[in-house]
Design a protein around this motif. Structure first.
Motif, mmCIF file in Angstrom:
data_model
loop_
_atom_site.group_PDB
_atom_site.id
_atom_site.type_symbol
_atom_site.label_atom_id
_atom_site.label_comp_id
_atom_site.label_asym_id
_atom_site.label_seq_id
_atom_site.Cartn_x
_atom_site.Cartn_y
_atom_site.Cartn_z
ATOM 1 N N MET A 1 77.576 51.682 62.393
ATOM 2 C CA MET A 1 78.093 50.347 62.704
ATOM 3 C C MET A 1 78.920 49.791 61.547
ATOM 4 S SD MET A 1 74.667 48.022 62.392
ATOM 5 C CE MET A 1 75.556 46.536 61.963
ATOM 6 N N THR A 2 79.620 50.662 60.827
ATOM 7 C CA THR A 2 80.403 50.198 59.688
ATOM 8 C C THR A 2 81.722 49.566 60.104
ATOM 9 O OG1 THR A 2 81.354 52.411 59.469
ATOM 10 C CG2 THR A 2 79.410 51.909 58.145
ATOM 11 N N ASP A 3 82.194 49.792 61.341
ATOM 12 C CA ASP A 3 83.500 49.293 61.741
ATOM 13 C C ASP A 3 83.432 48.127 62.710
ATOM 14 O OD1 ASP A 3 82.433 50.785 63.774
ATOM 15 O OD2 ASP A 3 84.330 51.698 64.369
ATOM 16 N N GLN A 4 82.266 47.687 63.082
ATOM 17 C CA GLN A 4 82.115 46.587 64.024
ATOM 18 C C GLN A 4 80.698 46.040 63.923
ATOM 19 O OE1 GLN A 4 81.032 48.043 68.296
ATOM 20 N NE2 GLN A 4 82.651 49.428 67.584
ATOM 21 N N PRO A 5 80.486 44.803 64.409
ATOM 22 C CA PRO A 5 79.123 44.254 64.371
ATOM 23 C C PRO A 5 78.254 44.869 65.459
ATOM 24 C CG PRO A 5 80.608 42.715 65.439
ATOM 25 C CD PRO A 5 81.467 43.834 64.920
ATOM 26 N N ALA A 6 76.951 44.864 65.238
ATOM 27 C CA ALA A 6 76.000 45.261 66.275
ATOM 28 C C ALA A 6 75.602 44.009 67.043
ATOM 29 C CB ALA A 6 74.769 45.906 65.652
ATOM 30 N N PHE A 7 75.560 44.112 68.366
ATOM 31 C CA PHE A 7 75.106 43.006 69.194
ATOM 32 C C PHE A 7 73.661 43.300 69.601
ATOM 33 C CE2 PHE A 7 79.123 40.778 71.002
ATOM 34 C CZ PHE A 7 79.633 40.642 69.715
ATOM 35 N N VAL A 8 72.765 42.406 69.230
ATOM 36 C CA VAL A 8 71.332 42.615 69.439
ATOM 37 C C VAL A 8 70.822 41.666 70.527
ATOM 38 C CG1 VAL A 8 69.070 42.717 68.350
ATOM 39 C CG2 VAL A 8 71.126 43.222 66.994
ATOM 40 N N LEU A 9 70.400 42.218 71.658
ATOM 41 C CA LEU A 9 69.836 41.408 72.732
ATOM 42 C C LEU A 9 68.328 41.318 72.500
ATOM 43 C CD1 LEU A 9 71.723 42.908 75.831
ATOM 44 C CD2 LEU A 9 72.569 41.369 74.031
ATOM 45 N N VAL A 10 67.869 40.125 72.198
ATOM 46 C CA VAL A 10 66.463 39.928 71.859
ATOM 47 C C VAL A 10 65.668 39.529 73.109
ATOM 48 C CG1 VAL A 10 64.833 38.642 70.427
ATOM 49 C CG2 VAL A 10 67.095 39.245 69.521
ATOM 50 N N ARG A 11 64.729 40.373 73.486
ATOM 51 C CA ARG A 11 63.863 40.172 74.649
ATOM 52 C C ARG A 11 64.624 39.773 75.914
ATOM 53 N NH1 ARG A 11 61.569 38.032 70.279
ATOM 54 N NH2 ARG A 11 62.260 35.923 70.794
ATOM 55 N N PRO A 12 65.670 40.523 76.259
ATOM 56 C CA PRO A 12 66.415 40.203 77.491
ATOM 57 C C PRO A 12 65.511 40.352 78.704
ATOM 58 C CG PRO A 12 67.015 42.386 76.690
ATOM 59 C CD PRO A 12 66.160 41.760 75.617
ATOM 60 N N GLN A 13 65.687 39.472 79.678
ATOM 61 C CA GLN A 13 64.744 39.395 80.786
ATOM 62 C C GLN A 13 65.181 40.141 82.039
ATOM 63 O OE1 GLN A 13 64.615 35.102 80.891
ATOM 64 N NE2 GLN A 13 62.718 35.032 79.728
ATOM 65 N N MET A 14 66.452 40.215 82.302
ATOM 66 C CA MET A 14 66.929 40.804 83.543
ATOM 67 C C MET A 14 67.861 41.975 83.273
ATOM 68 S SD MET A 14 67.707 37.351 85.762
ATOM 69 C CE MET A 14 68.189 38.316 87.197
ATOM 70 N N GLN A 96 85.015 31.606 64.073
ATOM 71 C CA GLN A 96 84.762 31.638 62.628
ATOM 72 C C GLN A 96 83.835 32.789 62.261
ATOM 73 O OE1 GLN A 96 83.222 27.606 62.593
ATOM 74 N NE2 GLN A 96 84.963 26.871 61.397
ATOM 75 N N ALA A 97 82.805 32.988 63.082
ATOM 76 C CA ALA A 97 81.834 34.036 62.790
ATOM 77 C C ALA A 97 82.482 35.410 62.787
ATOM 78 C CB ALA A 97 80.702 33.994 63.804
ATOM 79 N N MET A 98 83.313 35.672 63.773
ATOM 80 C CA MET A 98 83.922 36.997 63.866
ATOM 81 C C MET A 98 84.986 37.207 62.787
ATOM 82 S SD MET A 98 82.244 38.682 66.093
ATOM 83 C CE MET A 98 80.863 37.848 65.260
ATOM 84 N N GLN A 99 85.622 36.135 62.351
ATOM 85 C CA GLN A 99 86.539 36.252 61.212
ATOM 86 C C GLN A 99 85.764 36.626 59.952
ATOM 87 O OE1 GLN A 99 88.547 32.462 61.026
ATOM 88 N NE2 GLN A 99 90.067 33.034 62.558
ATOM 89 N N GLU A 100 84.644 35.950 59.742
ATOM 90 C CA GLU A 100 83.800 36.257 58.590
ATOM 91 C C GLU A 100 83.257 37.680 58.682
ATOM 92 O OE1 GLU A 100 82.031 31.686 58.064
ATOM 93 O OE2 GLU A 100 80.754 33.319 58.772
ATOM 94 N N ALA A 101 82.806 38.044 59.883
ATOM 95 C CA ALA A 101 82.246 39.384 60.076
ATOM 96 C C ALA A 101 83.279 40.459 59.767
ATOM 97 C CB ALA A 101 81.735 39.533 61.509
ATOM 98 N N ARG A 102 84.505 40.219 60.187
ATOM 99 C CA ARG A 102 85.563 41.209 59.926
ATOM 100 C C ARG A 102 85.748 41.419 58.426
ATOM 101 N NH1 ARG A 102 88.750 43.421 63.239
ATOM 102 N NH2 ARG A 102 88.225 41.932 64.871
ATOM 103 N N GLY A 103 85.727 40.326 57.689
ATOM 104 C CA GLY A 103 85.881 40.438 56.238
ATOM 105 C C GLY A 103 84.720 41.172 55.593
ATOM 106 N N MET A 104 83.503 40.879 56.034
ATOM 107 C CA MET A 104 82.335 41.554 55.465
ATOM 108 C C MET A 104 82.327 43.041 55.808
ATOM 109 S SD MET A 104 79.224 38.781 55.837
ATOM 110 C CE MET A 104 79.655 38.066 57.415
ATOM 111 N N ILE A 105 82.668 43.355 57.039
ATOM 112 C CA ILE A 105 82.685 44.756 57.467
ATOM 113 C C ILE A 105 83.745 45.531 56.712
ATOM 114 C CG2 ILE A 105 83.228 46.248 59.443
ATOM 115 C CD1 ILE A 105 81.763 44.157 61.187
#
Length: 245
Positions: A1-14, A96-105
């Motif tokens: 996952m070095t080139d993109q963020p991981a999307f974590v679904l926490v306790r998805p119900q359906m 804003q979050a994805m801009q920041e994430a891009r810089g960190m990644i």
């Protein structure tokens, strides 16, 4: 996952929402899905059905026993929530979050985004593990977003920030662009006819009016067919006046 963020679904119900989330991710080029304790177990045939062509995200998704394990290898974590939680954390929009994430990644850091279950969203025990909160500026009288909707909004902002992915463009539909000379001749045609009609009045303002008109033609992405249409339109309007050029 070095080139993109991981999307974590926490306790998805359906299962349907998991599949729709996978589809939303893949729409925007993201394929790092993780899940924490899916309510109806895993694998889930309903998720596969809703994922459509994004089934491989489900096949490769990481399954974790708790949120701590799901983000253990991450350097920075965002938690999505619309409700005030009484926790002191930076609050940002998906953009804003994805801009920041891009810089960190780009610096080699690992980033994850937490998405909560459909009924009540993330619990404080999940959010305390995040470094920042993502909040979508929705209607305050109706702020509940479906899981897949929230995933799609965040994934879209990630994709939108990818250089060259969404360039400003105009589809020419196979038409040939007009040359500078053709646009120049069109401008001269209109200027001449408008001058004959007394459009450029008063005389002191005529030069500025002509520059504005020339700028209009040069700013338009004209095709050769467009130029011919404009010539023909003016000829028809001025038929019977002068030489009808």
């Amino acid at each position: 996952m070095t080139d993109q963020p991981a999307f974590v679904l926490v306790r998805p119900q359906m299962g349907e929402n998991i599949g729709a989330a996978a589809r939303a991710m893949w729409n925007f080029g993201l394929d790092r899905m993780r899940m924490v304790e899916p309510r109806d177990g895993w694998p889930n045939p309903r998720a596969v059905a809703l994922a459509s062509g994004a089934g491989r995200l489900l096949d490769q998704a990481g399954i974790f026993a708790d949120t701590a394990a799901a983000v253990a290898d991450c350097d920075y974590v965002y938690a999505t929530t619309a409700r005030t939680r009484g926790l002191t954390k930076p609050v940002v929009t998906p953009e804003q979050a994805m801009q920041e994430a891009r810089g960190m990644i780009a610096q080699g850091r690992r980033v994850a985004v937490l998405f909560g279950p459909e009924r009540a969203g993330l619990e404080n025990e999940d959010i305390v593990r995040a470094n920042a909160i993502i909040t979508v500026p929705v209607n305050p009288e109706f702020f509940s977003l479906n899981l897949a909707q929230c995933v799609l909004l965040t994934a879209y902002e990630w994709r939108r920030g990818t250089p060259g992915i969404i360039p400003e463009r105009i589809e020419m539909a196979g038409a040939e662009p007009a040359s500078a000379l053709e646009v120049e001749k069109l401008a001269e045609h209109y200027e001449t006819r408008l001058d004959e009609a007394g459009f450029f009045f008063p005389e002191t303002k005529a030069p500025g009016m002509k520059r504005t008109l020339r700028n209009l033609w040069s700013r338009m992405p004209l095709t050769r067919a467009d130029v011919q249409v404009f010539h023909g339109l003016l000829r028809q309007l001025t038929r019977g006046r002068g030489d009808g050029r």
